[in-house]
Motif scaffolding. Sequence first.
Motif, PDB file in Angstrom:
ATOM      1  N   PHE A  61      38.636  54.392  31.548  1.00  0.00           N
ATOM      2  CA  PHE A  61      37.366  54.056  32.104  1.00  0.00           C
ATOM      3  C   PHE A  61      36.627  55.215  32.321  1.00  0.00           C
ATOM      4  O   PHE A  61      35.278  55.095  32.709  1.00  0.00           O
ATOM      5  N   SER A  76      28.110  50.502  22.888  1.00  0.00           N
ATOM      6  CA  SER A  76      27.147  49.143  23.235  1.00  0.00           C
ATOM      7  C   SER A  76      27.676  48.732  24.646  1.00  0.00           C
ATOM      8  O   SER A  76      28.809  48.407  24.855  1.00  0.00           O
ATOM      9  N   TYR A 130      27.270  50.034  27.477  1.00  0.00           N
ATOM     10  CA  TYR A 130      27.807  50.958  28.519  1.00  0.00           C
ATOM     11  C   TYR A 130      26.458  51.334  29.529  1.00  0.00           C
ATOM     12  O   TYR A 130      26.941  51.389  30.737  1.00  0.00           O
ATOM     13  N   ARG A 178      39.839  46.052  36.184  1.00  0.00           N
ATOM     14  CA  ARG A 178      39.652  45.641  34.769  1.00  0.00           C
ATOM     15  C   ARG A 178      41.381  46.151  34.250  1.00  0.00           C
ATOM     16  O   ARG A 178      41.762  45.249  33.565  1.00  0.00           O
ATOM     17  N   TYR A 179      41.591  47.403  34.432  1.00  0.00           N
ATOM     18  CA  TYR A 179      42.739  47.852  33.794  1.00  0.00           C
ATOM     19  C   TYR A 179      44.035  46.968  34.480  1.00  0.00           C
ATOM     20  O   TYR A 179      44.860  46.594  33.589  1.00  0.00           O
ATOM     21  N   GLY A 195      44.068  43.467  32.932  1.00  0.00           N
ATOM     22  CA  GLY A 195      44.435  43.695  31.485  1.00  0.00           C
ATOM     23  C   GLY A 195      45.913  43.948  31.351  1.00  0.00           C
ATOM     24  O   GLY A 195      46.518  43.327  30.460  1.00  0.00           O
ATOM     25  N   LEU A 196      46.681  44.632  32.290  1.00  0.00           N
ATOM     26  CA  LEU A 196      47.891  44.853  32.314  1.00  0.00           C
ATOM     27  C   LEU A 196      48.804  43.637  32.759  1.00  0.00           C
ATOM     28  O   LEU A 196      49.780  43.301  31.857  1.00  0.00           O
ATOM     29  N   VAL A 197      48.178  42.580  33.085  1.00  0.00           N
ATOM     30  CA  VAL A 197      48.868  41.154  33.129  1.00  0.00           C
ATOM     31  C   VAL A 197      48.346  40.268  32.097  1.00  0.00           C
ATOM     32  O   VAL A 197      48.468  39.007  32.335  1.00  0.00           O
ATOM     33  N   ASN A 198      47.515  40.666  31.189  1.00  0.00           N
ATOM     34  CA  ASN A 198      46.960  39.982  29.997  1.00  0.00           C
ATOM     35  C   ASN A 198      46.138  38.760  30.460  1.00  0.00           C
ATOM     36  O   ASN A 198      46.251  37.978  29.835  1.00  0.00           O
ATOM     37  N   ASP A 244      39.963  38.632  28.512  1.00  0.00           N
ATOM     38  CA  ASP A 244      39.140  39.649  28.818  1.00  0.00           C
ATOM     39  C   ASP A 244      37.727  38.711  29.301  1.00  0.00           C
ATOM     40  O   ASP A 244      37.059  39.433  30.214  1.00  0.00           O
ATOM     41  N   GLN A 245      37.407  37.651  28.832  1.00  0.00           N
ATOM     42  CA  GLN A 245      35.976  36.795  29.354  1.00  0.00           C
ATOM     43  C   GLN A 245      36.390  36.724  31.000  1.00  0.00           C
ATOM     44  O   GLN A 245      35.426  36.629  31.643  1.00  0.00           O
ATOM     45  N   LEU A 278      35.673  39.686  32.788  1.00  0.00           N
ATOM     46  CA  LEU A 278      34.323  39.999  32.819  1.00  0.00           C
ATOM     47  C   LEU A 278      33.723  39.061  34.198  1.00  0.00           C
ATOM     48  O   LEU A 278      32.763  39.379  34.958  1.00  0.00           O
TER      49      LEU A 278
END
Lengths: 328, 321
Positions: free
Chosen positions: A62, A257, A259, A295-296, A299-302, A305-306, A309
């Motif tokens: 990030f 895009s 950013y 976020r990481y 994401g690490l526990v899956n 993505d939405q 957010l």
Amino acid sequence: MENLTSSVEKNISIEREFRTKDFFLQWEWLLLLIFFLIHIINSQLSPYYLNTYTLLDATMTFLDKAFIALPMALVIIFGDIDISVASTVALSSVIMAVAYNAGLPMVLAILLCLFIGLLCGLINGLLIVKFKELSAVIVTLSTMTLYRGIAYIILEDQAAGEFPDWFNFPGWGYIKGIPFILILFALFAVIFLLLLHKTTFGRKVYAIGNNEVASKYSGVKVDKIKVAVFTLAGLMAGVTALFLTSKMGSTRPNIASGYELDVIAMVVLGGVSTSGGKGKIIGVLLAIFIIGFLRYGLGLVNVPDQVILIIVGLLLIVSVMLSNLNKK
Amino acid sequence: MAVILASGLASAEGRYAVIFKSAGNPFGEKLMDGFEKAVKEFGGEAILKAPAEPTAEAQIQMIEQLIAQHVDAIAISANDYDALEPALKKAMRRGIKVVSLDSAVNPDSRDVHINQANPELIGRVEVQAIYEMIGEEGQIAVLSATSQASNQNLWIEWMKKELKKPKYSNVELVKVAYGDDLRDKSVSETEALLKTYPELKGIIAPTTVGIAAAGKVLTDKGLKGEVYLTGLGLPSEMAEYIKNGVCPWMYLWNPIDLGYLGAYAAHALVTGDINGEVGDTFNAGFLGEKEVIQAGEGTEIMLGAPFKFDVVNIDKWKEVY
């Protein structure tokens, strides 16, 4: 709180000063608290989270965009905004790749990338001080389209790359086990911290943000300072372009895009008020790491993505509401 | 530390992750369903991921998160042919097996690619179809996904090669438009095509999102019989437009089988049954014996030939996927 004996009037003004001070202290403390909470939650969620390797590697995912958050803090302290930074990233990156493929040595191509970033920022700054009746958001909206448009004209819908092997280093390399990007970011963070909080330049940035007209009459060269800050934003977008291009090993006109919104989110969560005149780099730094690790870790526990957010969005809404509680 | 890591997470047959291009894509959902089905069959744990935006940047982040979780294999449908290389190479250095499926990554970034159908066949067949529909002459356009989608780009190259044949001398490919696999953008790109090229007679959309969007635009504008549509679509989404004649027929393969094959190939790599070398063979569940073949600089495993959907068989298939 030992000044209870002073006159009532003085008392009120001092108290008000203390209240804002208190609030700002609180804000950074609150961020710090959130920061630790996220680490505690993440390490509960995933057994892979809490080890030095993961935490250091996480910063690599990030930090590329975080470079822009530093000058963006100054822009927002003005009460302005710059939404062209992501397009600047794309344009710098594309020109660097095309120049290298045309035979320019990589080192010079890297310098060219930084220079294009700087140039884009300079153009933003000059346009903003030249056309005072247009707000920064309108000017940078136009250049946002313009810069990305040029990138598309240069590369159309193609990708460009084939960089030398050593160019992998910025995005993926370590120095003594610490990600290179983290080291460089720390360096820039210190520079911006000193610039904003320890120099007259920084004081003038706050003055302009608090009252542009008054600072002009008291002899602050408002236009010069504005141009300088927008140029800095462009330059740092060039730095981001370097890291992002290195991370991907190739480039295309549509990189980075969204950013600009991520960057603005970092700055706002960091306690920089969009109405200008308030905010600290330390808050922005905390916010960068809060959003990044949040976020990481999710994401690490899956977590989808939405959903990530939505969670980041909620965090932002709550923080903006909290920071508005203080406004009269 | 190893003791902590092993607590209840590592399943006996390993952890298999699939990353699709973006979330909310029906084709992707089916692909991931098939992947999960296969992983359950051989007793592993499936991790399904898809970023909110169809970008390489988002996929790089996901790859890094999977590396940190020590998964055994990653199957990926790539948003960019080259840009994932550094991230996937890092994964392979850490002992993770990498297969690409649906949309390939370059051969250096993978152990093997799963190809849904022969790209040459897909490209040529779609041109032949539109040629027949528009009455062998006129302007045609292509509505693709993103400009970096490696699978679409390859098919479009084959379309262009097919169009070079003398029999297509009266067919003109006026534009390749990109709807980025976003419904809104695909709709507006279709509308732009119709506006810019009033003589347009055919659209080839080699992407499920694009063809459905184009089908809706052509239906809404009442252009049935004036502008023909073909390409690659999901039967469940396209049944309406196949029946109303806007899209006389189209092609696809079964995304469920594609994901299923991807998982079995990843499993064969992890267990050491195959190394992704030409001539390797393995058992892919109900798909039977599959072989690794040469594909350009790298290797791939072929799912099968594209399947034609038309008025006759669409009702049967729209229930399936």
